[in-house]
Each structure stands twice: as C-alpha cells, then as structure tokens.
Design a protein around this motif. Structure first.
Motif, PDB file in Angstrom:
ATOM      1  N   TRP A 114       8.902   1.227  -7.352  1.00  0.00           N
ATOM      2  CA  TRP A 114       9.229   0.507  -6.110  1.00  0.00           C
ATOM      3  C   TRP A 114       8.120  -0.471  -5.729  1.00  0.00           C
ATOM      4  O   TRP A 114       8.382  -1.610  -5.366  1.00  0.00           O
ATOM      5  CB  TRP A 114       9.436   1.509  -4.975  1.00  0.00           C
ATOM      6  CG  TRP A 114       9.576   0.844  -3.647  1.00  0.00           C
ATOM      7  CD1 TRP A 114      10.702   0.288  -3.120  1.00  0.00           C
ATOM      8  CD2 TRP A 114       8.522   0.622  -2.694  1.00  0.00           C
ATOM      9  NE1 TRP A 114      10.419  -0.262  -1.884  1.00  0.00           N
ATOM     10  CE2 TRP A 114       9.099  -0.080  -1.593  1.00  0.00           C
ATOM     11  CE3 TRP A 114       7.179   0.952  -2.644  1.00  0.00           C
ATOM     12  CZ2 TRP A 114       8.351  -0.452  -0.480  1.00  0.00           C
ATOM     13  CZ3 TRP A 114       6.426   0.573  -1.533  1.00  0.00           C
ATOM     14  CH2 TRP A 114       7.019  -0.111  -0.480  1.00  0.00           C
ATOM     15  N   ALA A 115       6.884  -0.016  -5.832  1.00  0.00           N
ATOM     16  CA  ALA A 115       5.757  -0.840  -5.386  1.00  0.00           C
ATOM     17  C   ALA A 115       5.549  -2.069  -6.239  1.00  0.00           C
ATOM     18  O   ALA A 115       5.128  -3.115  -5.758  1.00  0.00           O
ATOM     19  CB  ALA A 115       4.490   0.004  -5.369  1.00  0.00           C
ATOM     20  N   THR A 116       5.858  -1.964  -7.529  1.00  0.00           N
ATOM     21  CA  THR A 116       5.539  -3.060  -8.454  1.00  0.00           C
ATOM     22  C   THR A 116       6.732  -3.949  -8.799  1.00  0.00           C
ATOM     23  O   THR A 116       6.537  -5.064  -9.276  1.00  0.00           O
ATOM     24  CB  THR A 116       4.967  -2.512  -9.766  1.00  0.00           C
ATOM     25  OG1 THR A 116       5.901  -1.588 -10.347  1.00  0.00           O
ATOM     26  CG2 THR A 116       3.637  -1.806  -9.521  1.00  0.00           C
ATOM     27  N   ARG A 117       7.944  -3.493  -8.532  1.00  0.00           N
ATOM     28  CA  ARG A 117       9.119  -4.271  -8.949  1.00  0.00           C
ATOM     29  C   ARG A 117       9.914  -4.856  -7.800  1.00  0.00           C
ATOM     30  O   ARG A 117      10.923  -5.494  -8.007  1.00  0.00           O
ATOM     31  CB  ARG A 117      10.033  -3.408  -9.809  1.00  0.00           C
ATOM     32  CG  ARG A 117       9.399  -3.005 -11.126  1.00  0.00           C
ATOM     33  CD  ARG A 117      10.413  -2.395 -12.055  1.00  0.00           C
ATOM     34  NE  ARG A 117       9.809  -1.999 -13.321  1.00  0.00           N
ATOM     35  CZ  ARG A 117      10.470  -1.460 -14.328  1.00  0.00           C
ATOM     36  NH1 ARG A 117      11.771  -1.233 -14.210  1.00  0.00           N
ATOM     37  NH2 ARG A 117       9.844  -1.116 -15.451  1.00  0.00           N
ATOM     38  N   THR A 118       9.500  -4.615  -6.591  1.00  0.00           N
ATOM     39  CA  THR A 118      10.222  -5.178  -5.442  1.00  0.00           C
ATOM     40  C   THR A 118       9.337  -6.158  -4.710  1.00  0.00           C
ATOM     41  O   THR A 118       8.122  -6.165  -4.886  1.00  0.00           O
ATOM     42  CB  THR A 118      10.663  -4.062  -4.473  1.00  0.00           C
ATOM     43  OG1 THR A 118       9.495  -3.334  -4.046  1.00  0.00           O
ATOM     44  CG2 THR A 118      11.626  -3.113  -5.137  1.00  0.00           C
ATOM     45  N   TYR A 122       6.438   8.452 -10.261  1.00  0.00           N
ATOM     46  CA  TYR A 122       6.927   7.340 -11.065  1.00  0.00           C
ATOM     47  C   TYR A 122       7.788   6.390 -10.231  1.00  0.00           C
ATOM     48  O   TYR A 122       7.701   5.160 -10.366  1.00  0.00           O
ATOM     49  CB  TYR A 122       7.731   7.849 -12.252  1.00  0.00           C
ATOM     50  CG  TYR A 122       6.942   8.596 -13.311  1.00  0.00           C
ATOM     51  CD1 TYR A 122       5.559   8.639 -13.290  1.00  0.00           C
ATOM     52  CD2 TYR A 122       7.597   9.272 -14.334  1.00  0.00           C
ATOM     53  CE1 TYR A 122       4.837   9.325 -14.263  1.00  0.00           C
ATOM     54  CE2 TYR A 122       6.894   9.958 -15.319  1.00  0.00           C
ATOM     55  CZ  TYR A 122       5.520   9.982 -15.272  1.00  0.00           C
ATOM     56  OH  TYR A 122       4.826  10.669 -16.246  1.00  0.00           O
ATOM     57  N   SER A 123       8.622   6.953  -9.382  1.00  0.00           N
ATOM     58  CA  SER A 123       9.529   6.133  -8.570  1.00  0.00           C
ATOM     59  C   SER A 123       8.763   5.271  -7.579  1.00  0.00           C
ATOM     60  O   SER A 123       9.095   4.105  -7.358  1.00  0.00           O
ATOM     61  CB  SER A 123      10.518   7.028  -7.832  1.00  0.00           C
ATOM     62  OG  SER A 123      11.343   7.732  -8.733  1.00  0.00           O
ATOM     63  N   ALA A 124       7.730   5.846  -6.966  1.00  0.00           N
ATOM     64  CA  ALA A 124       6.930   5.085  -6.008  1.00  0.00           C
ATOM     65  C   ALA A 124       6.235   3.901  -6.671  1.00  0.00           C
ATOM     66  O   ALA A 124       6.157   2.809  -6.108  1.00  0.00           O
ATOM     67  CB  ALA A 124       5.909   5.997  -5.326  1.00  0.00           C
ATOM     68  N   LEU A 125       5.747   4.117  -7.900  1.00  0.00           N
ATOM     69  CA  LEU A 125       5.105   3.009  -8.615  1.00  0.00           C
ATOM     70  C   LEU A 125       6.115   1.926  -8.985  1.00  0.00           C
ATOM     71  O   LEU A 125       5.808   0.737  -8.917  1.00  0.00           O
ATOM     72  CB  LEU A 125       4.412   3.550  -9.861  1.00  0.00           C
ATOM     73  CG  LEU A 125       3.049   4.196  -9.615  1.00  0.00           C
ATOM     74  CD1 LEU A 125       2.605   4.991 -10.848  1.00  0.00           C
ATOM     75  CD2 LEU A 125       2.006   3.147  -9.260  1.00  0.00           C
ATOM     76  N   VAL A 162       0.850  -1.186   0.000  1.00  0.00           N
ATOM     77  CA  VAL A 162       0.000   0.000   0.000  1.00  0.00           C
ATOM     78  C   VAL A 162       0.889   1.240   0.000  1.00  0.00           C
ATOM     79  O   VAL A 162       1.819   1.353   0.802  1.00  0.00           O
ATOM     80  CB  VAL A 162      -0.947   0.028   1.216  1.00  0.00           C
ATOM     81  CG1 VAL A 162      -1.743   1.334   1.253  1.00  0.00           C
ATOM     82  CG2 VAL A 162      -1.896  -1.171   1.174  1.00  0.00           C
ATOM     83  N   VAL A 163       0.590   2.166  -0.916  1.00  0.00           N
ATOM     84  CA  VAL A 163       1.296   3.441  -1.003  1.00  0.00           C
ATOM     85  C   VAL A 163       0.313   4.539  -0.615  1.00  0.00           C
ATOM     86  O   VAL A 163      -0.720   4.705  -1.262  1.00  0.00           O
ATOM     87  CB  VAL A 163       1.837   3.682  -2.429  1.00  0.00           C
ATOM     88  CG1 VAL A 163       2.474   5.063  -2.536  1.00  0.00           C
ATOM     89  CG2 VAL A 163       2.828   2.592  -2.813  1.00  0.00           C
TER      90      VAL A 163
END
Length: 204
Positions: free
Chosen positions: A200-204, A195-198, A75-76
């Motif tokens: 991080w959320a989807t690739r880690t 963009y960075s938050a997305l 969750v972001v």
C-alpha cells in the motif's frame, strides 16, 4: 522507485524482518532509532516505523517523522509506539489483548469498516484480523479501516486508520505489531499485514 526507510531498534525480530528475502525488492534503507536524524529521512518517499521501539528513544526523535508528513511523504506507524504521547490529535488507550481467539472460540470483536476505501484491495481480511495492542481515536477526517467493539457491541476505538487530511503526507497507524510477530515467526496474519502495508505504501 520509491525510497523506503525502515526505522528500527535492532531487536531480533526487526533484524529478521530486514533480512527477509521477500522485502529485498523494496531496497529498504534501515535506520537505527538511536542514530536517527532528520537528514536521513529527507529524501524518503516512505518511512516505516517498526513496532515496539523504546519510547525514550522514539519520542525525542518524533519531530523528524512528523517533518516527513509535512513534506508529503508516506509514514507507516506500527503498534506499541506510544503514539498517543507524540502524534498530534491522537488518543491512545490500552486494552487487554485477545491472543488466541481462533482457538478459544472468543469473539475477537474486530470489525472491518469503510469497505469502499481504496486501501482495501491491499489488505485481506486475515491480514487485519489477528491481534492488537490498545485502541486509538484518530483526528477528525482520518478513516478507520478496522475498529474494536466493546462486549456490548459499541465502537471502542480504531485498530487501523489512514489519515490523508491532517498533513500533506499520508499516515497509516495501527496498534498491531507485525514486525515483532513476523520476525519471531508466529501469529497468523502478521506477515500478510506487513507485506500488505508495504505494498500500500509504495504502490499508491
């Protein structure tokens, strides 16, 4: 591919962000806060909560977001969402916003922390050093990546933290409001942070 849900309130900035072609590869599912029910989030891998949602709409539906964390989702939570009133273990305090420090020459007092944290490869310095609305005191065990200092150099509180301890899920919380500024077309760094938050959320 991870299923990404974007909770929004239908503002011009939020709708402009959802229409951004750069976000199309994420295949984001938009969900309006007025119609949000737990079932719409049941199979979401990532839930992004847009900044500046109406508290009278968000707070009564916050249990659905907390349920996502309980089942292990990411969750972001972007800024100005009254997290101190509904997110367990978090204290939130308002602070005056320094809007144009790069023009006025003021010390923004934004300090980066934990340089070895695995989230940092996703966030450039410019992406996290631009703007804020208040400070947070996260729960024990959460990691603050960006702090605000007082004018005397003491820690004032967190502007961005990641909590991978309190629940089975992962939680990123910030007092920055990138959706508003990205969708409105102003404020250096806001687009990069979004963009960075997305990523991080989807690739880690």
């Amino acid at each position: 591919m991870k299923r990404v849900v974007f909770v929004h309130g239908g503002s011009h900035a939020q709708l402009a962000t959802l229409a951004d072609p750069a976000l199309a590869p994420y295949r984001i599912t938009p969900v309006h806060i007025r119609t949000l029910v737990a079932a719409e989030l049941a199979d979401a891998d990532v839930v992004v909560v847009s900044d500046r949602l109406r508290p009278d709409l968000l707070i009564p539906r916050s249990s659905a977001l907390l349920a996502c964390l309980d089942r292990g989702a990411t969750v972001v939570l972007f800024g100005e969402n009254s997290v101190g009133t509904w997110l367990p273990g978090v204290r939130e305090d308002s602070r005056p916003t320094v809007f144009w420090w790069w023009r006025t020459g003021e010390d923004h007092r934004i300090r980066l922390r934990e340089p070895d944290h695995p989230a940092w490869p996703y966030f450039a310095e410019r992406a996290v050093r631009w703007h804020y609305h208040g400070v947070l005191e996260p729960p024990a065990g959460a990691v603050s990546l960006v702090d605000l200092e007082t004018v005397t150099g003491e820690r004032d509180g967190s502007l961005l933290y990641i909590d991978e301890i309190s629940t089975p899920g992962r939680l990123l919380v910030t007092t920055m409001d990138p959706v508003y500024h990205h969708g409105s077309g102003f404020m250096p760094g806001a687009t990069q942070f979004l963009y960075s938050a997305l990523l991080w959320a989807t690739r880690t």
